[in-house]
Write an enzyme that holds these catalytic residues in place. Sequence first.
Site, PDB file in Angstrom:
ATOM      1  N   PHE A   8      -1.173 -23.792  12.740  1.00  0.00           N
ATOM      2  CA  PHE A   8      -0.836 -23.097  11.498  1.00  0.00           C
ATOM      3  C   PHE A   8      -0.333 -24.052  10.417  1.00  0.00           C
ATOM      4  CE2 PHE A   8      -0.597 -19.740  14.595  1.00  0.00           C
ATOM      5  CZ  PHE A   8      -1.099 -18.650  13.932  1.00  0.00           C
ATOM      6  N   GLY A  66     -32.440  -0.845  -4.223  1.00  0.00           N
ATOM      7  CA  GLY A  66     -31.661  -0.671  -5.463  1.00  0.00           C
ATOM      8  C   GLY A  66     -30.690   0.488  -5.387  1.00  0.00           C
ATOM      9  N   GLU A  89      -3.397  -7.580   6.825  1.00  0.00           N
ATOM     10  CA  GLU A  89      -2.947  -7.488   8.221  1.00  0.00           C
ATOM     11  C   GLU A  89      -3.317  -8.746   9.004  1.00  0.00           C
ATOM     12  OE1 GLU A  89      -1.558  -4.766   9.834  1.00  0.00           O
ATOM     13  OE2 GLU A  89      -1.680  -3.248   8.268  1.00  0.00           O
ATOM     14  N   THR A 148       0.844  -1.202   0.000  1.00  0.00           N
ATOM     15  CA  THR A 148       0.000   0.000   0.000  1.00  0.00           C
ATOM     16  C   THR A 148       0.879   1.252   0.000  1.00  0.00           C
ATOM     17  OG1 THR A 148      -1.701  -1.191   1.213  1.00  0.00           O
ATOM     18  CG2 THR A 148      -1.831   1.216   1.298  1.00  0.00           C
ATOM     19  N   ARG A 167     -37.396   6.965   3.292  1.00  0.00           N
ATOM     20  CA  ARG A 167     -37.937   6.191   2.173  1.00  0.00           C
ATOM     21  C   ARG A 167     -39.348   5.685   2.498  1.00  0.00           C
ATOM     22  NH1 ARG A 167     -37.723   5.224  -3.219  1.00  0.00           N
ATOM     23  NH2 ARG A 167     -38.246   3.058  -3.685  1.00  0.00           N
ATOM     24  N   LEU A 189       2.732  -4.683  12.810  1.00  0.00           N
ATOM     25  CA  LEU A 189       1.375  -5.131  12.469  1.00  0.00           C
ATOM     26  C   LEU A 189       0.445  -5.024  13.678  1.00  0.00           C
ATOM     27  CD1 LEU A 189       2.253  -8.155  10.136  1.00  0.00           C
ATOM     28  CD2 LEU A 189       1.289  -5.962   9.445  1.00  0.00           C
ATOM     29  N   MET A 201     -30.826  -2.608   3.084  1.00  0.00           N
ATOM     30  CA  MET A 201     -31.899  -1.692   3.491  1.00  0.00           C
ATOM     31  C   MET A 201     -32.081  -0.535   2.513  1.00  0.00           C
ATOM     32  SD  MET A 201     -31.466  -1.443   7.601  1.00  0.00           S
ATOM     33  CE  MET A 201     -32.868  -0.325   7.761  1.00  0.00           C
ATOM     34  N   ALA A 209      -0.740  -1.491  13.709  1.00  0.00           N
ATOM     35  CA  ALA A 209      -1.688  -1.187  12.629  1.00  0.00           C
ATOM     36  C   ALA A 209      -3.023  -1.889  12.849  1.00  0.00           C
ATOM     37  CB  ALA A 209      -1.092  -1.583  11.292  1.00  0.00           C
TER      38      ALA A 209
HETATM   39  P1  FAD Z   1      -2.795 -16.490   1.378  1.00  0.00           P
HETATM   40  O1  FAD Z   1      -1.842 -16.422   2.534  1.00  0.00           O
HETATM   41  O2  FAD Z   1      -2.391 -17.225   0.166  1.00  0.00           O
HETATM   42  O3  FAD Z   1      -4.173 -17.102   1.917  1.00  0.00           O
HETATM   43  C1  FAD Z   1      -5.216 -17.592   1.060  1.00  0.00           C
HETATM   44  C2  FAD Z   1      -6.299 -18.207   1.966  1.00  0.00           C
HETATM   45  O4  FAD Z   1      -5.739 -19.300   2.727  1.00  0.00           O
HETATM   46  C3  FAD Z   1      -6.845 -17.188   2.973  1.00  0.00           C
HETATM   47  O5  FAD Z   1      -8.228 -17.363   3.130  1.00  0.00           O
HETATM   48  C4  FAD Z   1      -6.118 -17.564   4.264  1.00  0.00           C
HETATM   49  O6  FAD Z   1      -6.859 -17.230   5.430  1.00  0.00           O
HETATM   50  C5  FAD Z   1      -5.986 -19.087   4.113  1.00  0.00           C
HETATM   51  N1  FAD Z   1      -4.863 -19.618   4.885  1.00  0.00           N
HETATM   52  C6  FAD Z   1      -3.533 -19.330   4.739  1.00  0.00           C
HETATM   53  N2  FAD Z   1      -2.809 -19.988   5.660  1.00  0.00           N
HETATM   54  C7  FAD Z   1      -3.694 -20.721   6.405  1.00  0.00           C
HETATM   55  C8  FAD Z   1      -3.569 -21.603   7.529  1.00  0.00           C
HETATM   56  N3  FAD Z   1      -2.374 -21.865   8.097  1.00  0.00           N
HETATM   57  N4  FAD Z   1      -4.691 -22.197   8.019  1.00  0.00           N
HETATM   58  C9  FAD Z   1      -5.906 -21.933   7.469  1.00  0.00           C
HETATM   59  N5  FAD Z   1      -6.097 -21.111   6.415  1.00  0.00           N
HETATM   60  C10 FAD Z   1      -4.998 -20.508   5.901  1.00  0.00           C
HETATM   61  N6  FAD Z   1       1.009  -6.547   2.570  1.00  0.00           N
HETATM   62  C11 FAD Z   1       2.108  -5.801   2.917  1.00  0.00           C
HETATM   63  O7  FAD Z   1       3.172  -6.335   3.230  1.00  0.00           O
HETATM   64  N7  FAD Z   1       2.030  -4.432   2.919  1.00  0.00           N
HETATM   65  C12 FAD Z   1       0.895  -3.762   2.593  1.00  0.00           C
HETATM   66  O8  FAD Z   1       0.882  -2.529   2.600  1.00  0.00           O
HETATM   67  C13 FAD Z   1      -0.267  -4.519   2.194  1.00  0.00           C
HETATM   68  N8  FAD Z   1      -1.392  -3.900   1.742  1.00  0.00           N
HETATM   69  C14 FAD Z   1      -2.397  -4.658   1.183  1.00  0.00           C
HETATM   70  C15 FAD Z   1      -3.457  -4.013   0.509  1.00  0.00           C
HETATM   71  C16 FAD Z   1      -4.438  -4.762  -0.116  1.00  0.00           C
HETATM   72  C17 FAD Z   1      -5.500  -4.077  -0.911  1.00  0.00           C
HETATM   73  C18 FAD Z   1      -4.417  -6.183  -0.029  1.00  0.00           C
HETATM   74  C19 FAD Z   1      -5.484  -7.008  -0.693  1.00  0.00           C
HETATM   75  C20 FAD Z   1      -3.390  -6.815   0.626  1.00  0.00           C
HETATM   76  C21 FAD Z   1      -2.367  -6.071   1.235  1.00  0.00           C
HETATM   77  N9  FAD Z   1      -1.258  -6.694   1.824  1.00  0.00           N
HETATM   78  C22 FAD Z   1      -0.157  -5.947   2.215  1.00  0.00           C
HETATM   79  C23 FAD Z   1      -1.138  -8.149   1.768  1.00  0.00           C
HETATM   80  C24 FAD Z   1      -1.988  -8.883   2.803  1.00  0.00           C
HETATM   81  O9  FAD Z   1      -1.461  -8.713   4.083  1.00  0.00           O
HETATM   82  C25 FAD Z   1      -2.090 -10.358   2.344  1.00  0.00           C
HETATM   83  O10 FAD Z   1      -2.972 -10.374   1.236  1.00  0.00           O
HETATM   84  C26 FAD Z   1      -2.567 -11.268   3.450  1.00  0.00           C
HETATM   85  O11 FAD Z   1      -1.583 -11.416   4.438  1.00  0.00           O
HETATM   86  C27 FAD Z   1      -2.963 -12.648   2.934  1.00  0.00           C
HETATM   87  O12 FAD Z   1      -1.961 -13.178   2.125  1.00  0.00           O
HETATM   88  P2  FAD Z   1      -2.321 -13.764   0.665  1.00  0.00           P
HETATM   89  O13 FAD Z   1      -3.156 -12.768  -0.036  1.00  0.00           O
HETATM   90  O14 FAD Z   1      -1.080 -14.213   0.039  1.00  0.00           O
HETATM   91  O15 FAD Z   1      -3.270 -15.009   0.971  1.00  0.00           O
END
Ligand code: FAD
Length: 387
Positions: A386, A343, A366, A163, A271, A242, A340, A245
């Site tokens: 995990f 459309g 996060e 971000t 409404r 984190l 609520m 934040a």
């Molecule tokens: P994955 O880790 O691949 O997870 C996919 C799915 O698997 C999820 O539902 C997750 O809950 C599940 N999962 C994963 N591990 C397990 C487990 N052990 N047990 C059960 N379920 C599991 N990151 C930064 O570093 N800096 C930023 O500024 C930042 N900004 C962001 C802004 C946006 C708009 C978005 C979308 C993301 C941002 N992120 C940032 C990244 C964000 O922190 C990650 O998307 C997040 O940590 C999840 O990682 P991933 O998307 O790779 O999903």
Amino acid sequence: MLDYVGLEAELDDEERTIRDEAREFVDDEVRPIIADHYLEGTFPEELIPRMGELGFYAPNLEGYGLANVSETAYGLLMQELEAGDSGLRSMASVQGALVMYPIHAFGSEEQKERWLPAMGNGEAIGGFALTEPEHGSDAGGMETRAEREGDEYVLDGAKRWCTNSPIADVVIVWARDASAEDDPVRGFLVETDREGLEIDTIEGKLSLRASSSGEFTMDGVRIPEENVLPGVEGMKGPLSCLTQARYGIAWGAVGAARDCFEEAREYALDREQFGGPIARFQLQQEKLAEMASEITTSQLLVHRLAELKERGELRPQHVSMAKRNNVEMARDQSRIAREMLGGNGITAEYASMRHMANMETVYTYEGTHDIHTLILGQDLTGIQAFE
Ligand code: FAD
């Protein structure tokens, strides 16, 4: 504004002033433009110096021109910004909690003097690069490496979902220090004009559209060793940022949900269907009663968190509980508000669907909802689930 159990009566003058300033800023300067930015997929960059002028970046830190306000005041600020849009709160959260906080906590005196006053007044913008294309939830598996060469470090790797990065002056890159024993994770301050750093904007988002999200590769990016954060090694570096934040997010989610509630209540009273306002139907009242109850219990949780934080008794697991609970609450309640509005609720003229879509990001970043569930599960049973 919904404050059903009178929590705001307990605020001191400083807290009330910050809340009022942030609310006024959102009403006067954010609401008129945010829907257009959302539709365009742009962050309102013109607000960055203005937010600095108002002291919205890391006001809970001390020194270097920062205000050192209470944790309640900081939380209220996040709440009011997110009532405007999660993109706005995200910008301030990244700048304050993910970039200024680690510089303040782990930086050298030169790093603090160089960056904190400039970031505090919005002249410089920061990003936090932990996530990689192949490592999100398992951030500790990061592949980005920093190799020491003389008095420089050379960085290679890729980061995603950073971000602010497309508009940033500096990003904190969390990388493994390949020159030290056991490759510890360390924080590297990388100015965005360094050779070998290529930042692209991530296009096509359907959530958090009024936010600048980037991805980048580092191909032999050289930085001087004075750009390394000297005060921390290991995953506790990024994880401690984190926690800061996520504390703001738990407050912010309440603001987004409250904005949806206020919009839905006003709409229901205005409404008319079947000869009178839809607010007279029990089905609609049940939705408002549920929303008000859920928002109020989430408010109680964050106010308690602020007390614990002030006393130095806040544990990361407390923050996980609040982030997990309050964001899920806002995700559910924003959908009810949208419903609520009928459309009209699917248009950008109203805020509820924008908040609802934003919550998909906030639920995921996060630490996803699942990951916070596992953190709590481990805390409650002593068993990690995990891996
Ligand atoms: P994955 O880790 O691949 O997870 C996919 C799915 O698997 C999820 O539902 C997750 O809950 C599940 N999962 C994963 N591990 C397990 C487990 N052990 N047990 C059960 N379920 C599991 N990151 C930064 O570093 N800096 C930023 O500024 C930042 N900004 C962001 C802004 C946006 C708009 C978005 C979308 C993301 C941002 N992120 C940032 C990244 C964000 O922190 C990650 O998307 C997040 O940590 C999840 O990682 P991933 O998307 O790779 O999903």
